[in-house]
Design a protein around this motif. Structure first.
Motif, PDB file in Angstrom:
ATOM      1  N   VAL A  81     -22.088   3.489  17.552  1.00 46.61           N
ATOM      2  CA  VAL A  81     -21.677   3.606  16.273  1.00 46.61           C
ATOM      3  C   VAL A  81     -22.710   2.696  14.664  1.00 46.61           C
ATOM      4  CG1 VAL A  81     -21.150   5.271  14.183  1.00 46.61           C
ATOM      5  CG2 VAL A  81     -19.780   4.840  16.146  1.00 46.61           C
ATOM      6  N   VAL A  82     -23.659   3.387  14.224  1.00 43.64           N
ATOM      7  CA  VAL A  82     -24.514   2.327  13.897  1.00 43.64           C
ATOM      8  C   VAL A  82     -24.445   3.455  11.657  1.00 43.64           C
ATOM      9  CG1 VAL A  82     -26.865   1.935  12.643  1.00 43.64           C
ATOM     10  CG2 VAL A  82     -26.590   2.150  15.166  1.00 43.64           C
ATOM     11  N   GLY A  83     -24.183   2.441  11.257  1.00 39.45           N
ATOM     12  CA  GLY A  83     -23.869   2.637   9.481  1.00 39.45           C
ATOM     13  C   GLY A  83     -24.891   1.976   8.808  1.00 39.45           C
ATOM     14  N   VAL A 117     -25.548   8.176  13.851  1.00 41.61           N
ATOM     15  CA  VAL A 117     -26.186   7.502  13.038  1.00 41.61           C
ATOM     16  C   VAL A 117     -25.025   7.673  12.075  1.00 41.61           C
ATOM     17  CG1 VAL A 117     -28.061   6.759  11.499  1.00 41.61           C
ATOM     18  CG2 VAL A 117     -28.234   6.521  13.851  1.00 41.61           C
ATOM     19  N   THR A 118     -25.424   7.007  10.648  1.00 41.32           N
ATOM     20  CA  THR A 118     -24.359   8.068   9.855  1.00 41.32           C
ATOM     21  C   THR A 118     -24.912   6.740   8.560  1.00 41.32           C
ATOM     22  OG1 THR A 118     -22.357   8.540   8.680  1.00 41.32           O
ATOM     23  CG2 THR A 118     -21.839   6.215   9.698  1.00 41.32           C
ATOM     24  N   ALA A 119     -24.622   7.780   7.362  1.00 43.60           N
ATOM     25  CA  ALA A 119     -25.819   7.205   6.259  1.00 43.60           C
ATOM     26  C   ALA A 119     -24.065   6.797   5.277  1.00 43.60           C
ATOM     27  CB  ALA A 119     -26.562   7.354   5.343  1.00 43.60           C
ATOM     28  N   ASP A 120     -22.816   7.621   5.634  1.00 42.33           N
ATOM     29  CA  ASP A 120     -21.581   7.480   4.699  1.00 42.33           C
ATOM     30  C   ASP A 120     -21.753   6.477   4.442  1.00 42.33           C
ATOM     31  OD1 ASP A 120     -19.685   9.141   3.546  1.00 42.33           O
ATOM     32  OD2 ASP A 120     -18.539   7.847   4.310  1.00 42.33           O
ATOM     33  N   HIS A 125     -18.735   0.925   5.404  1.00 47.68           N
ATOM     34  CA  HIS A 125     -18.574  -0.478   4.969  1.00 47.68           C
ATOM     35  C   HIS A 125     -17.448  -0.314   6.346  1.00 47.68           C
ATOM     36  CE1 HIS A 125     -16.909  -3.043   2.216  1.00 47.68           C
ATOM     37  NE2 HIS A 125     -15.542  -2.283   2.441  1.00 47.68           N
ATOM     38  N   ARG A 126     -16.614   0.523   6.007  1.00 44.11           N
ATOM     39  CA  ARG A 126     -15.277   1.077   7.491  1.00 44.11           C
ATOM     40  C   ARG A 126     -16.194   0.040   8.501  1.00 44.11           C
ATOM     41  NH1 ARG A 126     -11.053   1.957   4.986  1.00 44.11           N
ATOM     42  NH2 ARG A 126     -11.457   3.844   3.425  1.00 44.11           N
ATOM     43  N   LEU A 127     -17.573  -0.432   9.373  1.00 45.14           N
ATOM     44  CA  LEU A 127     -17.656   0.063  10.386  1.00 45.14           C
ATOM     45  C   LEU A 127     -18.432  -1.399  10.217  1.00 45.14           C
ATOM     46  CD1 LEU A 127     -20.450   2.532  11.369  1.00 45.14           C
ATOM     47  CD2 LEU A 127     -18.251   1.963  12.472  1.00 45.14           C
ATOM     48  N   ASN A 128     -18.519  -2.273   8.894  1.00 45.07           N
ATOM     49  CA  ASN A 128     -18.995  -3.569   8.928  1.00 45.07           C
ATOM     50  C   ASN A 128     -17.718  -4.183   8.992  1.00 45.07           C
ATOM     51  OD1 ASN A 128     -19.690  -5.649   7.500  1.00 45.07           O
ATOM     52  ND2 ASN A 128     -19.887  -5.432   5.637  1.00 45.07           N
ATOM     53  N   GLU A 146      -8.517   0.653  10.636  1.00 43.48           N
ATOM     54  CA  GLU A 146      -9.612   1.557  10.451  1.00 43.48           C
ATOM     55  C   GLU A 146      -9.427   2.933  10.422  1.00 43.48           C
ATOM     56  OE1 GLU A 146     -12.073   0.512   7.799  1.00 43.48           O
ATOM     57  OE2 GLU A 146     -11.247  -1.696   7.959  1.00 43.48           O
ATOM     58  N   MET A 147      -9.556   3.268  11.882  1.00 44.32           N
ATOM     59  CA  MET A 147      -8.407   4.195  11.916  1.00 44.32           C
ATOM     60  C   MET A 147      -7.869   4.862  11.169  1.00 44.32           C
ATOM     61  SD  MET A 147     -11.514   5.673  14.235  1.00 44.32           S
ATOM     62  CE  MET A 147     -10.743   6.746  14.492  1.00 44.32           C
ATOM     63  N   ALA A 148      -7.289   4.428  10.675  1.00 51.01           N
ATOM     64  CA  ALA A 148      -5.805   5.264  10.062  1.00 51.01           C
ATOM     65  C   ALA A 148      -6.468   4.745   9.016  1.00 51.01           C
ATOM     66  CB  ALA A 148      -4.599   4.162   9.405  1.00 51.01           C
ATOM     67  N   ASP A 149      -7.741   4.448   8.211  1.00 51.10           N
ATOM     68  CA  ASP A 149      -7.655   4.664   7.045  1.00 51.10           C
ATOM     69  C   ASP A 149      -8.707   5.555   6.781  1.00 51.10           C
ATOM     70  OD1 ASP A 149      -6.644   2.114   5.757  1.00 51.10           O
ATOM     71  OD2 ASP A 149      -8.043   1.276   6.052  1.00 51.10           O
TER      72      ASP A 149
END
Length: 181
Positions: A81-83, A117-120, A125-128, A146-149
């Motif tokens: 998953v790429v943000g 790919v996400t631009a959200d 930020h969560r992926l980071n 992170e999944m809970a958030d």
């Protein structure tokens, strides 16, 4: 007349069903097929052996796309998953174009062919943060947090489901004691 109609129809259907004869000229067998067959031309997804290295590689591919300020990638098993981060003043259609360009760049790579790919901003930020947790050696705990958030942001809060907070029993006893004194 009706007595004979139903048996006659059944007999016709039975006769038609039994009349199929194997004909060699109707459908060619795959062994005798002389047509040219094309090989799959798009890159096949490779099995990811080193997730950290693949994540760094996909991040660098995404950063090379014009309009991308930063990229964060998380690889879990065989999925990436790429943000991407874009400038805040870019309009929505341009963000979609940049995201599409990143997807095109990843499509040409065997590790990125099936990446999401996400631009959200929030997801990026969560992926980071998840990537940082993985680098710190706590991939499962970081993923769960992170999944809970993420789920907490997606699930709506309904006012009718909100229960007023009740004071703890010890607090009630103290209040009653203070009132009597």
């Amino acid at each position: 007349m009706r007595k004979w109609l139903v048996p006659a129809m059944l007999l016709c259907l039975l006769a038609a069903g039994c009349n199929t004869v194997a004909r060699n000229e109707t459908s060619p067998s795959p062994q005798n097929d002389n047509r040219v067959r094309a090989q799959q031309s798009s890159p096949q997804k490779k099995t990811i052996g080193n997730p950290k290295q693949v994540a760094a590689h996909l991040e660098s591919l995404a950063r090379k796309v014009p309009g991308v300020k930063g990229a964060h990638c998380v690889v879990f098993q065989n999925t990436a998953v790429v943000g991407i981060d874009v400038a805040g003043n870019v309009d929505r259609s341009r963000v979609g174009t940049i995201k599409y360009a990143v997807a095109e760049a990843l499509r040409k790579d065997p590790y990125g062919i099936n990446a999401a790919v996400t631009a959200d901003i929030d997801l990026s930020h969560r992926l980071n943060e998840l990537g940082a947790d993985i680098r710190r050696g706590r991939p499962i705990a970081g993923f769960a947090e992170e999944m809970a958030d993420i789920v907490g942001r997606i699930v709506p809060q309904m006012p009718r489901d909100v229960q007023p907070m009740r004071p703890e029993p010890q607090t009630q006893a103290k209040q009653q004691l203070n009132q009597h004194l």
